[in-house]
Design a protein around this motif. Structure first.
Motif, PDB file in Angstrom:
ATOM      1  N   PRO A   6       3.894  -6.892  -9.952  1.00 37.10           N
ATOM      2  CA  PRO A   6       4.712  -5.443 -10.235  1.00 37.10           C
ATOM      3  C   PRO A   6       5.000  -5.360 -11.162  1.00 37.10           C
ATOM      4  CG  PRO A   6       5.569  -7.468  -8.337  1.00 37.10           C
ATOM      5  CD  PRO A   6       4.436  -7.883  -9.087  1.00 37.10           C
ATOM      6  N   HIS A  44       9.860 -11.034  -5.550  1.00 36.46           N
ATOM      7  CA  HIS A  44       9.088 -10.384  -5.301  1.00 36.46           C
ATOM      8  C   HIS A  44       9.324  -8.418  -4.363  1.00 36.46           C
ATOM      9  CE1 HIS A  44       4.905  -8.516  -4.489  1.00 36.46           C
ATOM     10  NE2 HIS A  44       4.215  -9.011  -4.842  1.00 36.46           N
ATOM     11  N   PRO A  45       8.404  -7.666  -4.866  1.00 37.94           N
ATOM     12  CA  PRO A  45       9.071  -6.817  -4.637  1.00 37.94           C
ATOM     13  C   PRO A  45       8.770  -6.590  -2.748  1.00 37.94           C
ATOM     14  CG  PRO A  45       8.356  -6.013  -6.282  1.00 37.94           C
ATOM     15  CD  PRO A  45       8.394  -7.562  -6.105  1.00 37.94           C
ATOM     16  N   GLU A  46       8.008  -7.440  -2.174  1.00 34.38           N
ATOM     17  CA  GLU A  46       7.592  -7.217  -1.350  1.00 34.38           C
ATOM     18  C   GLU A  46       8.371  -7.984   0.045  1.00 34.38           C
ATOM     19  OE1 GLU A  46       3.183  -7.792  -0.402  1.00 34.38           O
ATOM     20  OE2 GLU A  46       3.055  -6.634  -1.298  1.00 34.38           O
ATOM     21  N   GLY A  47       9.019  -8.642  -0.904  1.00 31.51           N
ATOM     22  CA  GLY A  47      10.210  -9.990  -0.322  1.00 31.51           C
ATOM     23  C   GLY A  47      10.788 -11.010  -0.422  1.00 31.51           C
ATOM     24  N   GLY A  97       7.166  -4.260 -13.589  1.00 31.70           N
ATOM     25  CA  GLY A  97       9.319  -4.141 -13.858  1.00 31.70           C
ATOM     26  C   GLY A  97       8.928  -5.987 -13.839  1.00 31.70           C
ATOM     27  N   TYR A  98       8.305  -6.615 -12.908  1.00 30.69           N
ATOM     28  CA  TYR A  98       8.379  -8.213 -13.287  1.00 30.69           C
ATOM     29  C   TYR A  98       7.474  -8.845 -13.994  1.00 30.69           C
ATOM     30  CZ  TYR A  98      10.751  -6.428  -9.237  1.00 30.69           C
ATOM     31  OH  TYR A  98      11.950  -6.071  -7.705  1.00 30.69           O
ATOM     32  N   HIS A 158      15.529 -12.052   1.356  1.00 29.40           N
ATOM     33  CA  HIS A 158      14.589 -10.860   1.017  1.00 29.40           C
ATOM     34  C   HIS A 158      13.521  -9.561   1.676  1.00 29.40           C
ATOM     35  CE1 HIS A 158      17.386 -11.715  -2.152  1.00 29.40           C
ATOM     36  NE2 HIS A 158      17.486 -10.562  -2.825  1.00 29.40           N
ATOM     37  N   HIS A 159      13.065 -11.299   2.739  1.00 28.37           N
ATOM     38  CA  HIS A 159      12.346 -11.708   3.655  1.00 28.37           C
ATOM     39  C   HIS A 159      12.135 -11.685   4.850  1.00 28.37           C
ATOM     40  CE1 HIS A 159       7.156 -12.547   3.437  1.00 28.37           C
ATOM     41  NE2 HIS A 159       7.616 -11.278   3.283  1.00 28.37           N
ATOM     42  N   HIS A 204      13.801  -6.010 -13.985  1.00 23.23           N
ATOM     43  CA  HIS A 204      13.664  -6.780 -12.979  1.00 23.23           C
ATOM     44  C   HIS A 204      13.806  -7.983 -13.069  1.00 23.23           C
ATOM     45  CE1 HIS A 204      13.570  -3.288 -10.412  1.00 23.23           C
ATOM     46  NE2 HIS A 204      12.260  -2.789 -11.160  1.00 23.23           N
ATOM     47  N   ASP A 210       8.272 -15.231  -5.673  1.00 27.88           N
ATOM     48  CA  ASP A 210       7.335 -15.016  -6.639  1.00 27.88           C
ATOM     49  C   ASP A 210       7.387 -16.298  -7.735  1.00 27.88           C
ATOM     50  OD1 ASP A 210       4.788 -14.708  -6.755  1.00 27.88           O
ATOM     51  OD2 ASP A 210       4.399 -13.281  -7.946  1.00 27.88           O
TER      52      ASP A 210
END
Lengths: 177, 337
Positions: free
Chosen positions: A29, A107-110, A31-32, B81-82, B13, A113
């Motif tokens: 994603p 990862h932005p999905e939580g 920015g990473y 976070h998850h 980030h 990664d």
């Protein structure tokens, strides 16, 4: 079978093509990043030494990230590649804390990664994306257990180092110096 | 001299300084330590058969335990976070991962700490005035009984009466179980951090005992604050005095280990001995959170009148500050290469 990487710090110019190749190949994603380039300036003027190196997960032999993972989402697959299963990861970040190389991110999905050594490419006999695009050919990927592989030959003929060996993780990315 | 510039990382980030664990984790470690401290004291007093003498420690203070654990677990949960996959924690037991067996221990101790409170609820309810809002909720479980002059609360359902009798008959066995679980939780809050060899400040064996002793000290402070009985206050003040001395010893011991240790440990110690955490650690935590309470408790012991609330507040605030500093500093100090 033990996959590893050998990176020639004398050839690396810090162009960051490896970073872009990885982001494109793995849909990282915006920015990473799973890999990055460090420039270390050592000494005092005028005796300065510059070392440029591309860094990523070291796919260690002794993996603190796998040890501290409470669910088993972090695991080692064949060839010593360390991977994360997103559906088992709770995003507690224990593995991020346990990595001396700060190679992991959320990862932005939580889920957490990281670099996978492009295992989907390696399974087809290709090099990881970062290695395949390097314009100076400073990166080499292969089987460290095979004495005839390119990486083993480089390690037997050239001087090399690993990052933070005192952390005791037995990293499998070697830097030629 | 070595200067490292990380480029190719003009990547917003990916932070050069790790701060993935923040205030929720510090608060959780504090509340976990507090709950562990209170549980251990309540269990030890029960095992030694001194419930009458130190009734606050056994009956009143344990009310804090389930509340502290629930709030702490809430902070732990919002830090994931998850978060929708949190149930994955309870699909496996991984002994190598402190977070795994810590999660299982908390799953056991939280309901048991509610049972502990329920055991003594009948004794402590008459001491409060429930003319306001709470009486409606209590009447779901209790009936009021005004037979012998004063207001009594009786369990509404017979199985609750039987269960209470069973628990009170076996309360020493229960206390032993809670003692073991309390120690596990107290040590776990420290071991959670010390398991990470990538963070030189955390990766020390002293951290487990240090967090346990600090948790016990905050537990003793909470009991002192809640108690009205002069003898009980004096006893826990004495215990706390002893615990603070052990804590000071462990801190000095930890710093000595760092200074005498390998390069990276000495580097970690530098942050506390002249570096950016020096003032906040030695003045605010060690000074206000340990030494001042130590002096006040000593004055109390030799007969001066000391407002115990101030002592307890300083110890509790110091305990929280200690965990905030350790979580924060631990992530700043990393391997250099």
């Amino acid at each position: 079978m033990r996959y590893g990487m050998v990176i020639d710090t004398l050839k690396c110019v810090g162009c960051t093509d490896c970073v872009v190749a990885c982001q494109t190949e793995n849909n990282v994603p915006l920015g990473y990043a799973r890999d990055w380039v460090s420039e270390a300036v050592i000494g005092t003027y005028p005796e300065l030494h510059l070392e440029i190196r591309t860094e990523r997960c070291n796919h260690c032999d002794d993996t603190p990230c796998v040890r501290t993972c409470p669910t088993g989402a972090s695991h080692v697959i064949e060839g010593g590649i360390v991977k994360v299963t997103p559906n088992e990861c709770i995003g507690c970040a224990a593995c991020i804390e346990s990595c001396p190389y700060d190679a992991r991110f959320v990862h932005p999905e939580g889920y957490v990664d990281k670099c996978t050594f492009c295992d989907h490419r390696v399974a087809n006999g290709q090099d990881p994306a970062c290695v395949s695009v390097c314009p100076t050919y400073c990166m080499h990927f292969g089987d460290l257990d095979d004495p005839n592989s390119e990486v083993s030959k480089l390690l037997s003929t050239r001087q090399s180092k690993v990052l933070a060996p005192e952390a005791g993780t037995k990293p499998q990315i070697f830097y030629l110096i | 001299m070595e200067e490292i510039i990380t480029s190719g990382r003009n990547i917003p980030h990916i932070d050069p300084i790790l701060d993935i664990w923040g205030l929720p984790i510090s608060l959780y470690l504090f509340l976990g330590g507090l709950a562990a401290g209170i549980t251990i004291f309540a269990s030890v007093v029960t095992i030694l058969k001194r419930e009458q003498q130190y009734s606050t420690a056994v009956k009143i203070a344990p009310i804090i335990t389930p509340i502290a654990l629930a709030v702490g677990l809430f902070f732990l949960l919002i830090d994931l976070h998850h978060i929708l996959y949190a149930w994955q924690l309870f699909t496996t037991i991984r002994l190598e991962s402190p977070m795994s067996w810590g999660a299982w221990t908390l799953l056991v101790i939280t309901p048991l700490s509610i049972v502990w409170v329920a055991m003594y609820l009948k004794d402590i309810l008459p001491t409060f005035d429930f003319s306001g809002c709470c009486s409606g909720i209590l009447k779901l479980l209790f009936v009021e009984n005004n037979s012998d002059e004063k207001l009594n609360w009786e369990w509404k359902y017979s199985f609750l009466v039987d269960f209470e009798k069973f628990m009170l008959d076996n309360k020493r066995v229960f206390a032993w179980i809670m003692l073991v679980l309390g120690i596990v939780v107290g040590v776990y809050t420290g071991i959670l951090l010390s398991a990470f060899n990538a963070r030189p400040l955390w990766n020390t064996e002293i951290l487990g005992p240090l967090f346990l002793v600090s948790g016990l000290s905050t537990g003793a402070a909470a009991i002192m604050w809640l108690s009205n009985d002069h003898n009980e206050i004096k006893m826990f003040s004495k215990i706390d005095l002893f615990l603070i001395l052990i804590e000071l010893f462990l801190i000095v011991h930890m710093m000595m280990g760092f200074v005498a240790g390998p390069e990276i440990k000495a580097y970690a110690a530098g942050f506390f001995l002249g570096g950016e955490f020096t003032a906040v650690f030695w003045v605010l935590f060690v000074g206000l959170g340990l030494v001042i309470p130590l002096l006040l408790e000593t004055m109390e012991l030799i007969g001066r009148k000391i407002p115990i609330g101030i002592v307890a507040f300083l110890i509790l605030a110091g305990g929280l500050l200690f965990r905030i500093i350790m979580v924060d500093a631990g992530q700043v100090i990393r391997y250099l290469y």
